[in-house]
Design an enzyme around this catalytic site. Sequence first.
Site, short mmCIF file in Angstrom:
data_model
loop_
_atom_site.label_atom_id
_atom_site.label_comp_id
_atom_site.label_asym_id
_atom_site.label_seq_id
_atom_site.Cartn_x
_atom_site.Cartn_y
_atom_site.Cartn_z
N VAL A 80 28.48 -30.86 4.35
CA VAL A 80 26.99 -31.14 4.30
C VAL A 80 26.40 -30.97 3.20
O VAL A 80 26.53 -29.93 2.22
CB VAL A 80 26.45 -29.99 5.45
CG1 VAL A 80 24.99 -30.20 5.41
CG2 VAL A 80 26.97 -30.08 6.81
N ARG A 88 14.93 -32.56 0.91
CA ARG A 88 13.53 -32.40 1.38
C ARG A 88 12.73 -33.82 1.66
O ARG A 88 11.47 -33.57 1.67
CB ARG A 88 12.29 -31.48 0.57
CG ARG A 88 13.12 -30.11 -0.11
CD ARG A 88 13.61 -29.24 1.23
NE ARG A 88 14.38 -28.15 0.52
CZ ARG A 88 15.50 -28.06 0.41
NH1 ARG A 88 16.51 -28.88 0.69
NH2 ARG A 88 16.18 -26.75 -0.36
N GLY A 90 14.01 -35.40 4.46
CA GLY A 90 14.67 -35.40 5.94
C GLY A 90 16.08 -35.98 6.07
O GLY A 90 16.45 -36.39 7.18
N LEU A 92 19.11 -34.40 5.69
CA LEU A 92 19.75 -33.51 6.39
C LEU A 92 19.39 -33.59 7.90
O LEU A 92 20.27 -33.71 8.81
CB LEU A 92 19.82 -31.99 5.92
CG LEU A 92 20.51 -31.13 6.89
CD1 LEU A 92 22.07 -31.33 6.93
CD2 LEU A 92 20.21 -29.61 6.33
N THR A 93 18.21 -33.71 8.11
CA THR A 93 17.88 -33.82 9.47
C THR A 93 18.36 -35.09 10.49
O THR A 93 18.69 -34.92 11.53
CB THR A 93 16.27 -33.75 9.58
OG1 THR A 93 15.50 -32.63 8.76
CG2 THR A 93 15.73 -33.63 11.09
N SER A 116 25.80 -22.27 3.73
CA SER A 116 25.73 -22.03 2.37
C SER A 116 24.62 -21.22 2.04
O SER A 116 24.54 -20.28 1.12
CB SER A 116 25.65 -23.39 1.29
OG SER A 116 24.36 -23.75 1.74
N GLU A 117 23.47 -21.31 2.85
CA GLU A 117 22.08 -20.56 2.69
C GLU A 117 21.85 -20.61 4.29
O GLU A 117 21.74 -21.24 5.03
CB GLU A 117 21.03 -21.34 2.02
CG GLU A 117 21.30 -21.58 0.66
CD GLU A 117 20.27 -21.91 -0.32
OE1 GLU A 117 19.46 -21.24 -0.74
OE2 GLU A 117 20.18 -23.17 -0.30
N TYR A 121 19.96 -23.59 9.16
CA TYR A 121 20.35 -24.03 10.59
C TYR A 121 19.84 -23.74 11.74
O TYR A 121 20.18 -24.22 12.66
CB TYR A 121 22.05 -24.05 10.48
CG TYR A 121 22.93 -24.94 9.34
CD1 TYR A 121 22.88 -26.17 9.51
CD2 TYR A 121 23.25 -24.19 8.11
CE1 TYR A 121 23.50 -26.83 8.63
CE2 TYR A 121 23.94 -25.10 7.19
CZ TYR A 121 24.06 -26.53 7.54
OH TYR A 121 24.74 -27.21 6.33
N PHE A 401 36.03 -23.37 6.33
CA PHE A 401 36.12 -24.86 6.44
C PHE A 401 34.74 -25.46 6.04
O PHE A 401 33.60 -24.76 5.83
CB PHE A 401 36.17 -25.16 7.79
CG PHE A 401 35.31 -24.88 9.05
CD1 PHE A 401 35.57 -23.62 9.52
CD2 PHE A 401 33.97 -25.52 9.26
CE1 PHE A 401 34.76 -23.05 10.63
CE2 PHE A 401 33.21 -24.75 10.11
CZ PHE A 401 33.46 -23.68 10.51
C1 LIG Z 1 20.74 -27.98 2.09
C2 LIG Z 1 20.63 -29.55 2.08
C3 LIG Z 1 21.71 -30.01 2.94
C4 LIG Z 1 19.13 -29.91 2.72
O1 LIG Z 1 18.99 -31.04 2.64
P1 LIG Z 1 17.58 -31.99 2.82
O2 LIG Z 1 17.97 -33.28 3.30
O3 LIG Z 1 16.78 -31.47 1.94
O4 LIG Z 1 16.98 -31.11 4.07
P2 LIG Z 1 15.64 -32.01 5.21
O5 LIG Z 1 14.86 -32.24 4.17
O6 LIG Z 1 16.39 -32.70 6.39
O7 LIG Z 1 15.31 -30.47 5.73
C5 LIG Z 1 15.03 -30.24 6.95
C6 LIG Z 1 14.22 -28.72 6.99
O8 LIG Z 1 14.90 -27.86 6.51
C7 LIG Z 1 14.60 -27.44 5.48
N1 LIG Z 1 15.49 -26.82 4.37
C8 LIG Z 1 16.31 -27.48 3.97
N2 LIG Z 1 17.25 -26.90 3.16
C9 LIG Z 1 16.90 -25.67 2.99
C10 LIG Z 1 17.33 -24.44 2.46
N3 LIG Z 1 18.40 -24.57 1.63
N4 LIG Z 1 16.80 -23.21 2.68
C11 LIG Z 1 15.56 -23.22 3.40
N5 LIG Z 1 15.06 -24.33 4.13
C12 LIG Z 1 15.71 -25.60 3.96
C13 LIG Z 1 13.34 -27.88 4.59
O9 LIG Z 1 12.46 -27.64 4.12
C14 LIG Z 1 12.85 -28.85 5.88
O10 LIG Z 1 11.92 -28.11 6.65
P3 LIG Z 1 10.59 -28.59 7.46
O11 LIG Z 1 11.25 -29.54 8.34
O12 LIG Z 1 9.92 -27.43 7.82
O13 LIG Z 1 9.80 -29.15 6.10
C15 LIG Z 1 20.47 -29.58 0.62
O14 LIG Z 1 19.49 -29.16 0.18
C16 LIG Z 1 21.70 -29.70 -0.16
O15 LIG Z 1 22.61 -30.33 -0.26
N6 LIG Z 1 21.87 -28.22 -0.65
C17 LIG Z 1 23.05 -28.01 -1.38
C18 LIG Z 1 24.38 -27.86 -0.89
C19 LIG Z 1 24.12 -27.24 0.68
O16 LIG Z 1 23.88 -26.11 0.56
N7 LIG Z 1 24.87 -27.74 1.58
C20 LIG Z 1 25.13 -26.91 2.88
C21 LIG Z 1 26.17 -26.57 2.90
S1 LIG Z 1 26.26 -25.35 4.38
#
Ligand SMILES: CC(C)(COP(=O)(O)OP(=O)(O)OC[C@H]1O[C@@H](n2cnc3c(N)ncnc32)[C@H](O)[C@@H]1OP(=O)(O)O)[C@@H](O)C(=O)NCCC(=O)NCCS
Length: 401
Positions: A80, A88, A90, A92-93, A116-117, A121, A401
């Site tokens: 992911v 931010r 959308g 991931l959504t 990761s954080e 999820y 994983f």
């Molecule tokens: C985590 C990650 C995948 C989120 O992707 P994104 O496209 O920014 O997520 P979205 O825009 O779809 O966010 C959906 C919601 O989740 C929230 N959100 C996303 N990442 C978040 C985070 N790290 N901490 C808290 N909230 C988070 C957003 O604020 C948004 O909230 P809202 O619906 O209230 O506005 C991206 O920040 C990333 O690649 N991070 C580094 C790699 C990582 O940590 N991957 C996950 C591995 S488990």
Amino acid sequence: MAIEIRNPSEDEWRAAMLMTSSVFGDEPNDDELERHRKMLVRERFYAAYDGDVPVGTAADFPFRLTVPGGELAAGGVTWVAVLPSHRRQGVLTKLMRRELDDLHERGDPLAVLWASEAAIYGRFGYGMAAPHFDMDADRSRFALRDDPGPRGKVRMVSLGQAVEPCMEVYERVRPTVPGFVGRNREWWETGRLADPEQWRRGASPKYVAVIELDGEPSAYAIYRVKSEWESGFPKGHVRVVEGLAATAAAERELWRFLFGIDLTVRVESRLDPASPLFLMVVDARSLQLRASEGLWLRLVDVGAALEGRSYASDDEVVVELRDAICPWNAGRWRLGRDAARTAEPAELELDVSDLACVYLGAFDFSRLAAAERVRELKQGALASADALFRTPRPPYCPEDF
Ligand SMILES: CC(C)(COP(=O)(O)OP(=O)(O)OC[C@H]1O[C@@H](n2cnc3c(N)ncnc32)[C@H](O)[C@@H]1OP(=O)(O)O)[C@@H](O)C(=O)NCCC(=O)NCCS
């Protein structure tokens, strides 16, 4: 921004995988890319495209997850990542939406992941389902209480020789511990017992010790040593990649071995919350345990998930379930041996992410209610639901994983 979610074509895999690796600060070589490519399943690997540029990915492995009383198909969500330029907005959504829809269509009742954080999820209906401890123990204070003395024999084996005995021990434990994941030989060889240079992060290669009791492999430790010296004294760390024991006696010998490694001062390991180690030592504080929220679980198909686990009493409890992301789950369910949709009045009210917290046995309904996450609509329903979901031991997931 027009984002398209699709399975990358053969020609697009490399670029998508390199994008994901860059998000985690990795620069995989060709061997590593090939290894990942072999493990990922084409129709379970998704990329988000902005034009023809991959800006996000998500994937899932087709796991078999041990649940109370059996095992079920579970998507092991991984890879992911969203490119920093596209966060931010959308992406991931959209990836989660597609993945959950496909898991549902494919008939996988569950999805699991490591976050990761921890804040990411919950909004997609995942709940903390198998917390564990991270141990960073002071080796100098290690002593076993009521120690009957060493038993059995420890054998150091090569990674190649380790497959058989590790599989044997793992398969003895796996059916008894919710949260375990089925592993075939290839998974062992390309995962737990693989040792590419870039995984070492300054530590030694992987070593494997097999503990035999009564002539049978009964425990194993896959570990690295991170060597350090200070002012002429050794200050190394033992980094346990995976330690597993099939019996209490084997568990004692496993830790006796790991805490006995010379030139080290600390032993770092993930620890099963049901591990007897905490009660086996003289100084439990010195183990320096830190709670971690552990494995996250999503009930993709609540009906199949409820049917697929066992129950500890003959009782039944009706719940009103909220599920904003997977509306096919929302509504009233009877929990128990005849789990099914029902029109009977609800006795508890909760979100699907809360049901995930109790599903494998990590938490109970009363504890969630104490955190104001479950509402009791009929007096006594919490106690009945607790009794229904009670398991002989808490869940634990040793898989990465
Ligand atoms: C985590 C990650 C995948 C989120 O992707 P994104 O496209 O920014 O997520 P979205 O825009 O779809 O966010 C959906 C919601 O989740 C929230 N959100 C996303 N990442 C978040 C985070 N790290 N901490 C808290 N909230 C988070 C957003 O604020 C948004 O909230 P809202 O619906 O209230 O506005 C991206 O920040 C990333 O690649 N991070 C580094 C790699 C990582 O940590 N991957 C996950 C591995 S488990």
